[in-house]
Design a protein around this motif. Sequence first.
Motif, mmCIF file in Angstrom:
data_model
loop_
_atom_site.group_PDB
_atom_site.id
_atom_site.type_symbol
_atom_site.label_atom_id
_atom_site.label_comp_id
_atom_site.label_asym_id
_atom_site.label_seq_id
_atom_site.Cartn_x
_atom_site.Cartn_y
_atom_site.Cartn_z
ATOM 1 N N GLU A 207 0.839 -1.194 0.000
ATOM 2 C CA GLU A 207 0.000 0.000 0.000
ATOM 3 C C GLU A 207 0.876 1.247 0.000
ATOM 4 N N ALA A 208 1.681 1.419 -1.030
ATOM 5 C CA ALA A 208 2.598 2.551 -1.106
ATOM 6 C C ALA A 208 1.979 3.742 -1.823
ATOM 7 N N GLN A 209 0.695 3.646 -2.180
ATOM 8 C CA GLN A 209 0.026 4.723 -2.881
ATOM 9 C C GLN A 209 -0.917 5.440 -1.921
ATOM 10 N N TRP A 210 -1.379 6.603 -2.371
ATOM 11 C CA TRP A 210 -2.346 7.361 -1.579
ATOM 12 C C TRP A 210 -3.636 6.561 -1.506
ATOM 13 N N GLN A 211 -4.230 6.498 -0.319
ATOM 14 C CA GLN A 211 -5.472 5.764 -0.142
ATOM 15 C C GLN A 211 -6.151 6.249 1.128
ATOM 16 N N TRP A 212 -7.402 5.867 1.280
ATOM 17 C CA TRP A 212 -8.138 6.202 2.493
ATOM 18 C C TRP A 212 -7.787 5.204 3.575
ATOM 19 N N ALA A 213 -7.508 5.698 4.776
ATOM 20 C CA ALA A 213 -7.099 4.810 5.866
ATOM 21 C C ALA A 213 -7.644 5.338 7.193
ATOM 22 N N SER A 214 -7.809 4.418 8.147
ATOM 23 C CA SER A 214 -8.285 4.745 9.488
ATOM 24 C C SER A 214 -7.104 5.067 10.392
ATOM 25 N N LEU A 215 -7.082 6.270 10.922
ATOM 26 C CA LEU A 215 -6.017 6.637 11.859
ATOM 27 C C LEU A 215 -6.118 5.835 13.153
ATOM 28 N N HIS A 216 -7.345 5.531 13.570
ATOM 29 C CA HIS A 216 -7.518 4.746 14.794
ATOM 30 C C HIS A 216 -6.950 3.337 14.615
ATOM 31 N N ARG A 217 -7.189 2.753 13.458
ATOM 32 C CA ARG A 217 -6.625 1.429 13.204
ATOM 33 C C ARG A 217 -5.096 1.502 13.167
ATOM 34 N N GLY A 218 -4.564 2.560 12.557
ATOM 35 C CA GLY A 218 -3.120 2.749 12.527
ATOM 36 C C GLY A 218 -2.539 2.924 13.919
ATOM 37 N N LEU A 219 -3.239 3.693 14.777
ATOM 38 C CA LEU A 219 -2.779 3.879 16.150
ATOM 39 C C LEU A 219 -2.787 2.559 16.917
ATOM 40 N N ASP A 220 -3.862 1.789 16.760
ATOM 41 C CA ASP A 220 -3.968 0.524 17.498
ATOM 42 C C ASP A 220 -2.888 -0.464 17.066
ATOM 43 N N SER A 221 -2.672 -0.583 15.760
ATOM 44 C CA SER A 221 -1.651 -1.527 15.294
ATOM 45 C C SER A 221 -0.258 -1.067 15.723
ATOM 46 N N THR A 222 -0.016 0.241 15.688
ATOM 47 C CA THR A 222 1.289 0.760 16.099
ATOM 48 C C THR A 222 1.499 0.566 17.602
ATOM 49 N N LEU A 223 0.444 0.770 18.391
ATOM 50 C CA LEU A 223 0.555 0.531 19.836
ATOM 51 C C LEU A 223 0.918 -0.912 20.131
ATOM 52 N N ASN A 224 0.351 -1.831 19.367
ATOM 53 C CA ASN A 224 0.693 -3.242 19.575
ATOM 54 C C ASN A 224 2.145 -3.520 19.199
ATOM 55 N N ILE A 225 2.621 -2.839 18.150
ATOM 56 C CA ILE A 225 4.003 -3.048 17.716
ATOM 57 C C ILE A 225 4.992 -2.548 18.775
ATOM 58 N N VAL A 226 4.692 -1.383 19.386
ATOM 59 C CA VAL A 226 5.621 -0.783 20.356
ATOM 60 C C VAL A 226 5.202 -1.093 21.795
ATOM 61 N N HIS A 227 4.333 -2.061 21.955
ATOM 62 C CA HIS A 227 3.815 -2.398 23.297
ATOM 63 C C HIS A 227 4.950 -2.654 24.284
ATOM 64 N N ASN A 228 5.991 -3.349 23.835
ATOM 65 C CA ASN A 228 7.089 -3.688 24.740
ATOM 66 C C ASN A 228 7.862 -2.456 25.189
ATOM 67 N N GLU A 229 7.869 -1.392 24.361
ATOM 68 C CA GLU A 229 8.560 -0.149 24.732
ATOM 69 C C GLU A 229 7.776 0.624 25.779
ATOM 70 N N ILE A 230 6.452 0.443 25.793
ATOM 71 C CA ILE A 230 5.597 1.294 26.614
ATOM 72 C C ILE A 230 5.153 0.622 27.906
ATOM 73 N N LYS A 231 4.908 -0.688 27.866
ATOM 74 C CA LYS A 231 4.185 -1.335 28.962
ATOM 75 C C LYS A 231 4.870 -1.188 30.323
ATOM 76 N N TYR A 232 6.189 -1.060 30.354
ATOM 77 C CA TYR A 232 6.892 -0.973 31.631
ATOM 78 C C TYR A 232 7.013 0.460 32.160
ATOM 79 N N VAL A 233 6.722 1.444 31.318
ATOM 80 C CA VAL A 233 6.955 2.831 31.734
ATOM 81 C C VAL A 233 5.694 3.687 31.771
ATOM 82 N N ALA A 234 4.623 3.239 31.116
ATOM 83 C CA ALA A 234 3.458 4.121 31.034
ATOM 84 C C ALA A 234 2.172 3.332 30.814
#
Length: 370
Positions: A207-234
């Motif tokens: 999906e390297a082209q312009w398209q319609w996307a959900s920011l909430h879905r992007g936030l949720d998936s990104t939070l899961n990716i960086v979960h290990n960075e955050i869970k111990y501090v915040a």
Amino acid sequence: MSYHKLLERQILRHLSTVSLVPGELDAFFSAISDAYRDADVDRNTIERTLELMSEELTERNAQLHLQLAQRQVVEQALLKEKADQQALIKRLEEAHHQLLQAEKMASIGQLAAGVAHEINNPIGFVGSNIGTLRKYVDDLLELIAAYEVHERDLADEARSHMAGMRATLDLAYLREDLVALLAESNDGIGRVKQIVQDLKDFSHVDEAQWQWASLHRGLDSTLNIVHNEIKYVAEVVKLYGQIPDVECMPSQINQVLMNLLVNAAHAMHERRGKITIRTGMASADEVFVEIADEGHGIPEEHLKRIFDPFFTTKPVGKGTGLGLSLSYGIVNKHHGHISVSSQMGVGTTFRVVLPVRQADNEVPEHQGLM
């Protein structure tokens, strides 16, 4: 003979009382008159020469003024060219860094997609096997229950042996724990599947082209990716508002969100607090995402440089100083803007504003509230 009239009048006025022989002064008057005429000629020549010199100096002065003006124009052009070159060099450096980061993200995305694909297969059959195992366990427990019903019909020796085995194996505990273990395993498989899906959503390799996307879905998936960075501090607090899908390059926006979330986690140091994520409408045609932390804050003298390439307040080896610079470039590419406010000892808030629709791009019509 014509003499110099002024001289003649002056001399005659002073000699009016003296008897003079006619012609005695003619030679004297003639010589004096010639001298005055020569002086007049010389004076006229000098005046003309001075006039010519003045005209020449005036003309030369005008030429010098013109040359000076031309030189100033050339100097200004050179200064402008130098400034343009410096701006171009800076843009090229930023483009180079963004290209490197884009290539890095593309590689990570391809790796994530490959890993996701490879994990999906074993996870699929493990999940299927756990489902089948759960059915088998249920059948066995049902069979054991049936044996227990008919246990009283057994001979005393057999009944005693069965009771001993039940006590040794702690059948009541096994019956309870088997169900819990299968439930936990099934939950673990579900979590792995979600991580794989989040990796795919985050990387958006195809999906390297312009398209319609959900920011909430992007936030949720990104939070899961960086979960290990955050869970111990915040603790993460999500205050999502009603916002539409936005026209964007999802993988790049996810990169911005990841940079801001990781920075928020690093800002905590040893001080556990909250990371608050807010979304909403900045205007009728713009949405915003705010990521606020309760970290140590950013000194005021650093705020003006926070988006400069290679500028970082992290210790050596902890940061490259490219994350926020690249985020700024990505948001700017999306015709949005990113800002920061911070208070020492209280925390920092980054605010990203994006247009809902990109005016210069054509994408399929799609507009939904999240």
